[in-house]
Design an enzyme around this catalytic site. Structure first.
Site, PDB file in Angstrom:
ATOM      1  N   ARG A 289      -6.355  14.082 -11.515  1.00 46.13           N
ATOM      2  CA  ARG A 289      -6.088  14.473 -10.135  1.00 46.13           C
ATOM      3  C   ARG A 289      -5.982  13.187  -9.308  1.00 46.13           C
ATOM      4  O   ARG A 289      -6.542  12.149  -9.674  1.00 46.13           O
ATOM      5  CB  ARG A 289      -7.221  15.343  -9.580  1.00 46.13           C
ATOM      6  CG  ARG A 289      -7.441  16.652 -10.330  1.00 46.13           C
ATOM      7  CD  ARG A 289      -8.600  17.425  -9.722  1.00 46.13           C
ATOM      8  NE  ARG A 289      -8.840  18.717 -10.379  1.00 46.13           N
ATOM      9  CZ  ARG A 289      -9.678  18.923 -11.370  1.00 46.13           C
ATOM     10  NH1 ARG A 289     -10.400  17.900 -11.844  1.00 46.13           N
ATOM     11  NH2 ARG A 289      -9.832  20.114 -11.913  1.00 46.13           N
TER      12      ARG A 289
ATOM     13  N   LYS B 281     -13.616  17.228  -9.727  1.00 49.43           N
ATOM     14  CA  LYS B 281     -13.693  18.494  -8.996  1.00 49.43           C
ATOM     15  C   LYS B 281     -14.811  19.345  -9.573  1.00 49.43           C
ATOM     16  O   LYS B 281     -14.973  19.446 -10.786  1.00 49.43           O
ATOM     17  CB  LYS B 281     -12.355  19.237  -9.106  1.00 49.43           C
ATOM     18  CG  LYS B 281     -12.264  20.457  -8.211  1.00 49.43           C
ATOM     19  CD  LYS B 281     -10.884  21.060  -8.273  1.00 49.43           C
ATOM     20  CE  LYS B 281     -10.764  22.257  -7.345  1.00 49.43           C
ATOM     21  NZ  LYS B 281      -9.415  22.859  -7.396  1.00 49.43           N
TER      22      LYS B 281
ATOM     23  N   HIS C 191       0.267  15.889  -8.773  1.00 47.50           N
ATOM     24  CA  HIS C 191      -0.191  17.084  -9.486  1.00 47.50           C
ATOM     25  C   HIS C 191       0.877  17.607 -10.437  1.00 47.50           C
ATOM     26  O   HIS C 191       0.549  18.239 -11.452  1.00 47.50           O
ATOM     27  CB  HIS C 191      -0.625  18.166  -8.498  1.00 47.50           C
ATOM     28  CG  HIS C 191      -1.866  18.873  -8.934  1.00 47.50           C
ATOM     29  ND1 HIS C 191      -3.104  18.279  -8.939  1.00 47.50           N
ATOM     30  CD2 HIS C 191      -2.063  20.138  -9.411  1.00 47.50           C
ATOM     31  CE1 HIS C 191      -4.015  19.128  -9.391  1.00 47.50           C
ATOM     32  NE2 HIS C 191      -3.403  20.259  -9.691  1.00 47.50           N
TER      33      HIS C 191
ATOM     34  N   ARG D 157       0.229  15.828 -13.575  1.00 51.34           N
ATOM     35  CA  ARG D 157      -0.935  16.429 -14.250  1.00 51.34           C
ATOM     36  C   ARG D 157      -0.526  17.721 -14.961  1.00 51.34           C
ATOM     37  O   ARG D 157      -0.915  17.954 -16.110  1.00 51.34           O
ATOM     38  CB  ARG D 157      -2.031  16.686 -13.216  1.00 51.34           C
ATOM     39  CG  ARG D 157      -3.274  17.418 -13.748  1.00 51.34           C
ATOM     40  CD  ARG D 157      -4.327  17.470 -12.644  1.00 51.34           C
ATOM     41  NE  ARG D 157      -5.279  18.550 -12.809  1.00 51.34           N
ATOM     42  CZ  ARG D 157      -6.422  18.446 -13.492  1.00 51.34           C
ATOM     43  NH1 ARG D 157      -6.715  17.318 -14.113  1.00 51.34           N
ATOM     44  NH2 ARG D 157      -7.265  19.458 -13.564  1.00 51.34           N
TER      45      ARG D 157
ATOM     46  N   HIS E  26     -11.262  21.727 -16.316  1.00 47.16           N
ATOM     47  CA  HIS E  26     -11.246  23.090 -15.780  1.00 47.16           C
ATOM     48  C   HIS E  26     -12.555  23.799 -16.115  1.00 47.16           C
ATOM     49  O   HIS E  26     -13.024  23.735 -17.253  1.00 47.16           O
ATOM     50  CB  HIS E  26     -10.093  23.895 -16.361  1.00 47.16           C
ATOM     51  CG  HIS E  26      -8.756  23.530 -15.799  1.00 47.16           C
ATOM     52  ND1 HIS E  26      -7.562  23.876 -16.401  1.00 47.16           N
ATOM     53  CD2 HIS E  26      -8.426  22.846 -14.673  1.00 47.16           C
ATOM     54  CE1 HIS E  26      -6.558  23.424 -15.668  1.00 47.16           C
ATOM     55  NE2 HIS E  26      -7.054  22.796 -14.619  1.00 47.16           N
TER      56      HIS E  26
ATOM     57  N   TYR F 218      -0.707  27.374 -18.325  1.00 50.43           N
ATOM     58  CA  TYR F 218       0.301  26.509 -18.944  1.00 50.43           C
ATOM     59  C   TYR F 218       1.016  27.197 -20.099  1.00 50.43           C
ATOM     60  O   TYR F 218       2.094  26.755 -20.510  1.00 50.43           O
ATOM     61  CB  TYR F 218      -0.338  25.192 -19.394  1.00 50.43           C
ATOM     62  CG  TYR F 218      -0.889  24.410 -18.225  1.00 50.43           C
ATOM     63  CD1 TYR F 218      -0.034  23.839 -17.282  1.00 50.43           C
ATOM     64  CD2 TYR F 218      -2.262  24.280 -18.023  1.00 50.43           C
ATOM     65  CE1 TYR F 218      -0.528  23.155 -16.178  1.00 50.43           C
ATOM     66  CE2 TYR F 218      -2.764  23.601 -16.922  1.00 50.43           C
ATOM     67  CZ  TYR F 218      -1.897  23.046 -16.008  1.00 50.43           C
ATOM     68  OH  TYR F 218      -2.389  22.375 -14.909  1.00 50.43           O
TER      69      TYR F 218
END
Length: 375
Positions: free
Chosen positions: A235, A260, A324, A327, A350, A359
């Protein structure tokens, strides 16, 4: 066997006083027990009984109904933990702002609670901005008298301005933070409707296009930034927080600290990026952060965005490319090459596999095994 009788507790604000709301289906036993509570009253507005909100009264409710009626505390109590971040929360500049005529600044107790809970600085800025926008819309109204109808009316105005669902959710979060966290009334506005979550597919570019973008970078510094965004799936904020010691050349990993969700993780380091990083390091000699501005200090998010966009334009990429997008492309290309979804989840940081599963909707290998009916 008759169903178990139950009551649900709510946080209410009536006549500027905190109250314990008690909602229940019509029942003679419950009505009889409520009459024995301290100073019970009925609210037509909320369609429930209520008593003054004190610690003592909460105990009285428990003792009165235990064994006879099940008490649902889900709307009244919260188990949400405080943030465990070590980030220094910068609140002072909000406090030192000069008063603006006819403009309500964020209450001190709001700032203090953000500070004590150690919310990320980006969240602090967002919450303060949106909450001030809200309280200035109702500038003549005491904050404690604002109710669900006022909040819904304000949100309706924003919807009419066609703001995004993400924008609307952030506004709701900032408002709920004051009434539910600052005033200590968890789930008070539980019934406020949130917009349905948008289900948008991630934007992905091909590996060839990524290499073209890297080739068009202005200098070795910009090249390394793009290579890490793509080759490590970082990120933008994670890239900006990197320090030289986070590059582990022996294990070919990048250590991401406090990503995150306040999580640390390791992700991949490409051989190409490592070679370019060594050249960059000798030339630019960064001190604290891996990428620093001309006057030192952390590089800005806007600078990183400009580097990526400018290089993509030079490479004549048709789509708008952001950090992003790189990414997203990293994750998709890994999936297409046969990498396990769980491994990709770990590399991306995640919290849920459901986030990573998106994805599968854009990876080409998902469709290659399907025979087109036209063929």
């Amino acid at each position: 066997m008759s169903p178990l009788k139950s009551i649900t507790l709510y946080h209410l604000m009536i006549n500027n006083q905190k109250m314990i709301g008690i909602k229940f289906a019509p029942d003679k036993l419950i009505q009889s027990l409520i009459k024995g509570l301290p100073n019970p009253k009925w609210s037509k507005q909320y369609n429930m009984a209520y008593i003054p909100n004190t610690k003592g009264n909460l105990g009285v409710v428990f003792n009165t109904f235990k064994g006879n009626v099940w008490i649902n505390y889900n709307r009244f109590l919260t188990n949400r933990p405080n943030s465990s971040s070590n980030e220094i929360v910068d609140i002072e500049w909000f406090r030192k702002r000069k008063p603006i005529p006819d403009y309500r600044l964020c209450p001190e107790e709001y700032l203090l609670k953000l500070e004590l809970k150690r919310y990320a600085n980006s969240t602090v800025r967002t919450y303060v901005h949106f909450f001030e926008m809200f309280i200035n819309h109702y500038s003549k109204k005491d904050l404690n008298t604002i109710d669900e109808m006022d909040i819904r009316a304000f949100l309706q105005l924003l919807i009419q301005k066609k703001v995004s669902n993400s924008y609307l959710n952030q506004v709701i979060n900032s408002i709920k933070f004051y009434y539910e966290v600052v005033l200590g009334m968890p789930n008070r506005f539980y019934e406020i409707e949130r917009p349905r979550k948008e289900s948008k597919l991630p934007t992905v570019i091909s590996k060839v296009e990524v290499l073209q973008i890297i080739e068009k970078a202005n200098n070795i510094k910009h090249k390394c930034i793009i290579e890490l965004l793509y080759g490590s799936g970082l990120r933008r904020s994670e890239l900006l927080n990197l320090k030289p010691t986070d590059i582990d050349s022996n294990r070919m990993l990048v250590r991401v600290k406090n990503g995150k969700g306040r999580k640390d993780r390791y992700t991949l380091l490409s051989k190409t990026a490592l070679e370019d990083l060594r050249t960059y390091f000798k030339e630019w000699k960064p001190r604290t952060y891996l990428f620093e501005g001309q006057k030192g200090g952390k590089y800005t998010p806007q600078s990183v965005l400009k580097i990526v966009k400018d290089a993509a334009i030079k490479a004549k990429i048709a789509q708008t490319v952001t950090p992003h997008v790189l990414r997203h492309s990293f994750a998709t290309h890994l999936l297409e090459s046969g990498t396990d979804l769980r491994q990709i989840q770990v590399l991306l940081g995640h919290g849920s596999s459901k986030t990573t599963e998106i994805y599968t909707h854009v990876a080409t290998n998902t469709f290659k095994l399907i025979k087109n009916p036209l063929d």
